[in-house]
Enzyme design. Structure first.
Site, PDB file in Angstrom:
ATOM      1  N   GLU A 121       9.147  -5.549  -8.764  1.00 44.77           N
ATOM      2  CA  GLU A 121       8.057  -4.705  -8.264  1.00 44.77           C
ATOM      3  C   GLU A 121       8.579  -3.302  -7.967  1.00 44.77           C
ATOM      4  O   GLU A 121       8.344  -2.724  -6.911  1.00 44.77           O
ATOM      5  CB  GLU A 121       7.387  -5.317  -7.031  1.00 44.77           C
ATOM      6  CG  GLU A 121       5.989  -4.752  -6.788  1.00 44.77           C
ATOM      7  CD  GLU A 121       5.303  -5.342  -5.576  1.00 44.77           C
ATOM      8  OE1 GLU A 121       4.366  -6.125  -5.767  1.00 44.77           O
ATOM      9  OE2 GLU A 121       5.707  -5.025  -4.435  1.00 44.77           O
ATOM     10  N   GLU A 135       7.752   1.701   4.346  1.00 46.77           N
ATOM     11  CA  GLU A 135       7.997   1.078   3.037  1.00 46.77           C
ATOM     12  C   GLU A 135       8.200   2.083   1.901  1.00 46.77           C
ATOM     13  O   GLU A 135       8.981   1.836   0.989  1.00 46.77           O
ATOM     14  CB  GLU A 135       6.834   0.130   2.689  1.00 46.77           C
ATOM     15  CG  GLU A 135       6.792  -1.139   3.513  1.00 46.77           C
ATOM     16  CD  GLU A 135       6.058  -0.982   4.836  1.00 46.77           C
ATOM     17  OE1 GLU A 135       5.885  -1.997   5.537  1.00 46.77           O
ATOM     18  OE2 GLU A 135       5.645   0.156   5.171  1.00 46.77           O
ATOM     19  N   HIS A 213      -3.323  -5.019   9.277  1.00 43.70           N
ATOM     20  CA  HIS A 213      -2.106  -5.206  10.059  1.00 43.70           C
ATOM     21  C   HIS A 213      -1.108  -4.062   9.934  1.00 43.70           C
ATOM     22  O   HIS A 213      -0.173  -3.965  10.723  1.00 43.70           O
ATOM     23  CB  HIS A 213      -1.391  -6.489   9.615  1.00 43.70           C
ATOM     24  CG  HIS A 213      -0.748  -6.378   8.264  1.00 43.70           C
ATOM     25  ND1 HIS A 213      -1.462  -6.522   7.100  1.00 43.70           N
ATOM     26  CD2 HIS A 213       0.531  -6.111   7.900  1.00 43.70           C
ATOM     27  CE1 HIS A 213      -0.654  -6.372   6.073  1.00 43.70           C
ATOM     28  NE2 HIS A 213       0.548  -6.102   6.518  1.00 43.70           N
TER      29      HIS A 213
END
Length: 374
Positions: A121, A135, A213
């Site tokens: 990914e 991230e 979240h």
């Protein structure tokens, strides 16, 4: 080729879901690979439980988490624990997936020992280092040390080329999350149906799935999201709104305080992977800030509103299978009502999934085999 010791490093449920098909594929070739599965346990219960749904268990558990750690503390603990893993095992390559703290630490620990890193990914970019935070930076840093970059889409490949990653280190293979959907047995999904029956939740054509979240949606953003959900649940009282509530108190406390009073809102603990897949398969509408759900939902033709201001999964937006609405109250209402006012059958998407066809794991194994043979 000589048999290779391949270390898989992961720590969260999404990593398990996307790596499990690759682990299973490499294990089929026991003459080529000795697979070592290492769980940093960044999400201890969720990751181990999800492994079991694929018939897997970790060879090494690192138990790296403790309450209220800072990002720096988490990184320090994972790196230190992984150092012992590399010291005690003869590793030929490390496979990581995605953009978590575990991914970055796995890549760094491997790089420091000059062991090849294979990044699954790779190439997802928002080009905003704070969306998603942290991230976006973690996946960019991992790319710099990866020997093989398995990009889900051509768009991801172009992003890597723009960053001067050598073309021979990039392979477009689709996303392994689609492979994972096909790994679930009919029996497992049948058990998911029983789970909701036991909860007293009817799964019908008026189901809305909501997940929220992400760290960048804490604070005022989660307040606006809750405002929108509250309005929709009151207006569409014949619909059931299911929210698996993340345990982070920044999210959990506000959701329970505001939404627990409404009978058609079902607040659940975080769901096991098969139970979540079952909801996606049956939902009329999904509202989410999750990356994985953006990739999985198109396989079920479910319209998806992405509650983020930037997404590194632009392919779904371009294909029309999802819409970027951020934490914008008006946008969430506008696009939700356009779907909820119609029947589920009318709103099904008839577009093939832009993220893969379920053969990614087989492609990855062939590329790894050729890497060592060449």
């Amino acid at each position: 080729m000589d048999k290779k010791n391949i270390l898989f490093v992961f720590g969260t449920r999404p990593e398990v879901i996307k790596l499990a098909p690759v682990i299973l594929e490499l294990k089929k070739h026991s003459d080529r690979y000795n697979v070592i599965v290492c769980n940093t346990e960044q999400q201890k219960e969720l990751s181990n439980q999800t492994l079991s749904y694929f018939g897997l268990k970790a060879d090494i558990n690192l138990n790296c988490m403790k309450p209220n750690q800072t990002l720096l503390e988490v990184q320090t603990r994972i790196l230190t624990a992984l150092d012992s893993v590399f010291k005690n095992n003869n590793i030929d390559a490390t496979i990581v997936q995605g953009d978590t703290m575990t991914v970055l630490c796995g890549a760094l620990a491997s790089f420091y020992r000059k062991i090849p890193v294979f990044h699954i990914e790779a190439g997802l970019r928002s080009y905003d280092i704070y969306e998603p935070f942290p991230e976006e930076v973690m996946r960019q840093m991992t790319t710099r040390v990866a020997e093989l970059n398995f990009a889900p889409t051509e768009k991801n490949r172009k992003a890597l080329l723009k960053e001067n990653i050598s073309d021979d280190k990039i392979h477009v293979v689709g996303n392994t999350v689609i492979d994972a959907l096909f790994c679930l047995s009919d029996e497992t999904l049948s058990n998911a149906k029983d789970f909701y029956n036991n909860q007293g939740i009817e799964i019908n054509d008026n189901l809305v799935l909501i997940t929220a979240h992400r760290r960048e949606n804490h604070g005022e953003r989660i307040d606006r999201i809750i405002d929108a959900i509250e309005y929709l649940a009151e207006k569409y009282s014949n619909h059931t709104f299911i929210i698996p509530v993340h345990p982070n108190p920044n999210v959990k406390d506000k959701i329970y305080a505001r939404l627990n009073r409404l009978a058609n809102i079902k607040l659940l603990t975080p769901l096991d992977y098969p139970n979540l897949v079952y909801l996606m398969k049956n939902a009329k509408l999904i509202l989410t800030d999750s990356g994985g759900i953006q990739e999985e939902a198109p396989s079920f033709g479910c319209p998806t509103l992405v509650m983020r201001y930037e997404t590194e999964r632009q392919e779904g937006i371009d294909a029309g299978v999802s819409v970027l609405v951020g934490a914008d109250y008006d946008k969430i209402l506008k696009y939700s009502e356009a779907i909820l006012a119609k029947s589920r059958q009318e709103t099904r998407l008839k577009i093939s999934n832009p993220y893969g066809d379920g053969t990614s794991s087989k492609q990855i194994e062939k590329i790894i085999f050729n890497y060592y043979n060449n």
